[in-house]
Motif scaffolding. Sequence first.
Motif, PDB file in Angstrom:
ATOM      1  N   SER A  35     -64.598 -86.949 -35.073  1.00 53.67           N
ATOM      2  CA  SER A  35     -64.336 -86.203 -33.954  1.00 53.67           C
ATOM      3  C   SER A  35     -65.792 -85.575 -33.448  1.00 53.67           C
ATOM      4  CB  SER A  35     -63.333 -84.901 -34.028  1.00 53.67           C
ATOM      5  OG  SER A  35     -63.704 -83.787 -33.348  1.00 53.67           O
ATOM      6  N   ALA A  36     -65.918 -85.896 -32.244  1.00 56.47           N
ATOM      7  CA  ALA A  36     -67.256 -85.324 -31.475  1.00 56.47           C
ATOM      8  C   ALA A  36     -67.495 -83.829 -31.811  1.00 56.47           C
ATOM      9  CB  ALA A  36     -67.492 -85.757 -30.157  1.00 56.47           C
ATOM     10  N   LEU A  37     -66.441 -83.065 -31.486  1.00 55.69           N
ATOM     11  CA  LEU A  37     -66.574 -81.756 -31.434  1.00 55.69           C
ATOM     12  C   LEU A  37     -66.911 -81.125 -32.961  1.00 55.69           C
ATOM     13  CD1 LEU A  37     -63.922 -79.597 -29.336  1.00 55.69           C
ATOM     14  CD2 LEU A  37     -66.410 -79.477 -29.317  1.00 55.69           C
ATOM     15  N   GLN A  38     -66.184 -81.657 -33.805  1.00 55.03           N
ATOM     16  CA  GLN A  38     -66.451 -81.175 -35.430  1.00 55.03           C
ATOM     17  C   GLN A  38     -67.801 -81.748 -35.676  1.00 55.03           C
ATOM     18  OE1 GLN A  38     -64.180 -79.490 -37.421  1.00 55.03           O
ATOM     19  NE2 GLN A  38     -66.355 -79.116 -38.377  1.00 55.03           N
ATOM     20  N   MET A  39     -68.258 -83.048 -35.115  1.00 52.86           N
ATOM     21  CA  MET A  39     -69.409 -83.605 -35.608  1.00 52.86           C
ATOM     22  C   MET A  39     -70.350 -82.514 -34.971  1.00 52.86           C
ATOM     23  SD  MET A  39     -71.277 -87.048 -33.973  1.00 52.86           S
ATOM     24  CE  MET A  39     -71.272 -86.457 -32.304  1.00 52.86           C
ATOM     25  N   LEU A  40     -70.322 -82.069 -33.801  1.00 53.16           N
ATOM     26  CA  LEU A  40     -71.211 -80.994 -33.172  1.00 53.16           C
ATOM     27  C   LEU A  40     -71.407 -79.706 -33.949  1.00 53.16           C
ATOM     28  CD1 LEU A  40     -73.301 -79.848 -30.912  1.00 53.16           C
ATOM     29  CD2 LEU A  40     -70.986 -79.400 -29.624  1.00 53.16           C
ATOM     30  N   ILE A  41     -70.097 -79.359 -34.548  1.00 55.86           N
ATOM     31  CA  ILE A  41     -70.341 -78.188 -35.175  1.00 55.86           C
ATOM     32  C   ILE A  41     -70.884 -78.236 -36.400  1.00 55.86           C
ATOM     33  CG2 ILE A  41     -68.525 -76.659 -36.796  1.00 55.86           C
ATOM     34  CD1 ILE A  41     -66.522 -77.162 -34.484  1.00 55.86           C
ATOM     35  N   ASP A  42     -70.846 -79.354 -37.047  1.00 62.87           N
ATOM     36  CA  ASP A  42     -71.399 -79.788 -38.490  1.00 62.87           C
ATOM     37  C   ASP A  42     -72.955 -79.889 -38.345  1.00 62.87           C
ATOM     38  OD1 ASP A  42     -68.951 -79.889 -39.792  1.00 62.87           O
ATOM     39  OD2 ASP A  42     -68.834 -81.818 -39.812  1.00 62.87           O
ATOM     40  N   ALA A  43     -73.296 -80.367 -37.189  1.00 59.47           N
ATOM     41  CA  ALA A  43     -74.793 -80.621 -37.144  1.00 59.47           C
ATOM     42  C   ALA A  43     -75.376 -79.297 -36.833  1.00 59.47           C
ATOM     43  CB  ALA A  43     -74.851 -81.452 -35.740  1.00 59.47           C
ATOM     44  N   THR A  44     -74.595 -78.304 -36.047  1.00 63.12           N
ATOM     45  CA  THR A  44     -75.352 -77.049 -35.749  1.00 63.12           C
ATOM     46  C   THR A  44     -75.482 -76.302 -36.912  1.00 63.12           C
ATOM     47  OG1 THR A  44     -73.181 -75.990 -35.197  1.00 63.12           O
ATOM     48  CG2 THR A  44     -74.515 -76.770 -33.285  1.00 63.12           C
ATOM     49  N   HIS A  45     -74.460 -76.397 -38.048  1.00 64.44           N
ATOM     50  CA  HIS A  45     -74.834 -75.775 -39.349  1.00 64.44           C
ATOM     51  C   HIS A  45     -75.769 -76.404 -39.948  1.00 64.44           C
ATOM     52  CE1 HIS A  45     -71.364 -72.755 -39.539  1.00 64.44           C
ATOM     53  NE2 HIS A  45     -70.579 -73.810 -38.894  1.00 64.44           N
ATOM     54  N   VAL A  46     -75.817 -77.799 -39.790  1.00 61.23           N
ATOM     55  CA  VAL A  46     -76.962 -78.485 -40.956  1.00 61.23           C
ATOM     56  C   VAL A  46     -78.512 -77.998 -40.296  1.00 61.23           C
ATOM     57  CG1 VAL A  46     -77.931 -80.540 -41.549  1.00 61.23           C
ATOM     58  CG2 VAL A  46     -75.409 -80.187 -41.449  1.00 61.23           C
ATOM     59  N   LEU A  47     -78.425 -78.193 -38.776  1.00 60.86           N
ATOM     60  CA  LEU A  47     -79.773 -77.542 -38.326  1.00 60.86           C
ATOM     61  C   LEU A  47     -80.179 -76.185 -38.632  1.00 60.86           C
ATOM     62  CD1 LEU A  47     -81.867 -78.156 -36.297  1.00 60.86           C
ATOM     63  CD2 LEU A  47     -80.445 -77.176 -34.385  1.00 60.86           C
ATOM     64  N   VAL A  48     -79.174 -75.281 -38.427  1.00 60.92           N
ATOM     65  CA  VAL A  48     -79.658 -73.915 -38.785  1.00 60.92           C
ATOM     66  C   VAL A  48     -80.020 -73.552 -40.484  1.00 60.92           C
ATOM     67  CG1 VAL A  48     -78.403 -71.592 -38.905  1.00 60.92           C
ATOM     68  CG2 VAL A  48     -78.473 -73.011 -36.754  1.00 60.92           C
ATOM     69  N   LEU A 107     -73.290 -68.450 -37.253  1.00 59.17           N
ATOM     70  CA  LEU A 107     -72.894 -69.434 -36.389  1.00 59.17           C
ATOM     71  C   LEU A 107     -71.243 -69.671 -36.755  1.00 59.17           C
ATOM     72  CD1 LEU A 107     -74.153 -71.762 -34.714  1.00 59.17           C
ATOM     73  CD2 LEU A 107     -74.293 -73.317 -36.703  1.00 59.17           C
ATOM     74  N   THR A 108     -70.632 -69.499 -37.786  1.00 58.94           N
ATOM     75  CA  THR A 108     -69.396 -69.654 -37.879  1.00 58.94           C
ATOM     76  C   THR A 108     -68.582 -68.572 -37.044  1.00 58.94           C
ATOM     77  OG1 THR A 108     -69.291 -70.149 -40.159  1.00 58.94           O
ATOM     78  CG2 THR A 108     -67.326 -69.417 -39.469  1.00 58.94           C
ATOM     79  N   ARG A 109     -69.191 -67.468 -36.863  1.00 56.45           N
ATOM     80  CA  ARG A 109     -68.701 -66.686 -35.949  1.00 56.45           C
ATOM     81  C   ARG A 109     -68.868 -66.966 -34.374  1.00 56.45           C
ATOM     82  NH1 ARG A 109     -71.057 -60.857 -38.598  1.00 56.45           N
ATOM     83  NH2 ARG A 109     -69.871 -61.271 -40.720  1.00 56.45           N
ATOM     84  N   PHE A 110     -70.101 -67.432 -34.112  1.00 53.92           N
ATOM     85  CA  PHE A 110     -70.070 -68.261 -32.892  1.00 53.92           C
ATOM     86  C   PHE A 110     -69.003 -68.892 -32.498  1.00 53.92           C
ATOM     87  CE2 PHE A 110     -71.754 -71.886 -30.578  1.00 53.92           C
ATOM     88  CZ  PHE A 110     -71.781 -71.274 -29.210  1.00 53.92           C
ATOM     89  N   TRP A 111     -68.573 -70.091 -33.343  1.00 58.05           N
ATOM     90  CA  TRP A 111     -67.714 -71.259 -33.283  1.00 58.05           C
ATOM     91  C   TRP A 111     -66.429 -70.671 -33.200  1.00 58.05           C
ATOM     92  CZ3 TRP A 111     -68.896 -75.329 -30.782  1.00 58.05           C
ATOM     93  CH2 TRP A 111     -70.194 -75.940 -30.828  1.00 58.05           C
ATOM     94  N   LEU A 123     -60.281 -78.151 -36.152  1.00 55.65           N
ATOM     95  CA  LEU A 123     -61.506 -78.158 -36.187  1.00 55.65           C
ATOM     96  C   LEU A 123     -61.774 -76.872 -37.066  1.00 55.65           C
ATOM     97  CD1 LEU A 123     -62.116 -77.797 -32.231  1.00 55.65           C
ATOM     98  CD2 LEU A 123     -62.832 -79.779 -33.665  1.00 55.65           C
ATOM     99  N   VAL A 124     -62.808 -77.092 -37.685  1.00 54.56           N
ATOM    100  CA  VAL A 124     -63.382 -76.161 -38.798  1.00 54.56           C
ATOM    101  C   VAL A 124     -64.715 -75.534 -38.443  1.00 54.56           C
ATOM    102  CG1 VAL A 124     -64.080 -75.677 -41.177  1.00 54.56           C
ATOM    103  CG2 VAL A 124     -62.510 -77.697 -40.597  1.00 54.56           C
ATOM    104  N   ALA A 125     -64.533 -74.282 -37.994  1.00 58.02           N
ATOM    105  CA  ALA A 125     -65.779 -73.399 -37.454  1.00 58.02           C
ATOM    106  C   ALA A 125     -66.864 -73.284 -38.357  1.00 58.02           C
ATOM    107  CB  ALA A 125     -65.073 -72.097 -36.828  1.00 58.02           C
ATOM    108  N   SER A 126     -66.398 -73.044 -39.584  1.00 57.56           N
ATOM    109  CA  SER A 126     -67.606 -73.123 -40.542  1.00 57.56           C
ATOM    110  C   SER A 126     -68.092 -74.445 -41.060  1.00 57.56           C
ATOM    111  CB  SER A 126     -67.057 -72.412 -41.738  1.00 57.56           C
ATOM    112  OG  SER A 126     -65.761 -73.140 -42.352  1.00 57.56           O
ATOM    113  N   GLY A 127     -67.791 -75.577 -40.438  1.00 59.25           N
ATOM    114  CA  GLY A 127     -68.158 -76.803 -40.792  1.00 59.25           C
ATOM    115  C   GLY A 127     -67.388 -77.553 -41.994  1.00 59.25           C
ATOM    116  N   THR A 128     -67.444 -78.595 -41.970  1.00 57.07           N
ATOM    117  CA  THR A 128     -66.821 -79.452 -43.038  1.00 57.07           C
ATOM    118  C   THR A 128     -67.642 -79.706 -44.211  1.00 57.07           C
ATOM    119  OG1 THR A 128     -67.364 -81.710 -42.334  1.00 57.07           O
ATOM    120  CG2 THR A 128     -65.473 -80.846 -40.935  1.00 57.07           C
ATOM    121  N   SER A 129     -66.942 -79.914 -45.273  1.00 57.32           N
ATOM    122  CA  SER A 129     -67.653 -80.122 -46.574  1.00 57.32           C
ATOM    123  C   SER A 129     -68.617 -81.293 -46.469  1.00 57.32           C
ATOM    124  CB  SER A 129     -66.693 -80.181 -47.533  1.00 57.32           C
ATOM    125  OG  SER A 129     -65.976 -81.490 -47.584  1.00 57.32           O
TER     126      SER A 129
END
Length: 206
Positions: A78-91, A176-180, A196-202
Amino acid sequence: MVKQDRAVRTRNALIESAAELFDRDGYEHASLSTISTRAGVSSGALHFHFTSKAALADAVGQAAVQRLEQITQQQAGSALQMLIDATHVLVRTLDHDVVLRAGFGLGDSLEHVRTGAGLRGRWQEWVEGALARAEGEGALAVESSARDAATAVVAVTAGLETLGRQDEWWLSRAPLTRFWRLMLPRLAESSCLDGLVASGTSAGTP
């Protein structure tokens, strides 16, 4: 081959040293002599690899671009989950990767960095592309604007980067989880929200 390996190690040590000083003191205040000393390299060796501080800053920028591309290269799912995950990895990566942090900082002074300039612009472009893909998948709520969402995501990640320089908590998963959690009910189409997993997927978080 041994000489070549040594040259690569020396170049990388100089890039890391420069990134640390650019990040800590700023480009203007970082001296080549301090950079070479911190890297355990002679001034002659530094000038062999880099003709100027601007050239060294450019190398830091290039290395930062490569690291950002590693974060954003995931295309599956999913593009949205991909985005969520990428923001977590970046931060989280900004918390420990001084080259990436320095790259974002140097990007604010475009005259100092040629290849790495506009790292924030590259990140924004990727975020916009991910949200456009999510829109194409039908994952965005009808009233949501992909462009407005991209602005919010880029602004939040940039803000966390800045706040994290003073307090590492801002670079943890919680803010970031709170933001999502706040963002997703407004952004995502209701049928997609539960998946969708706001805290990012494993698979997508460090």
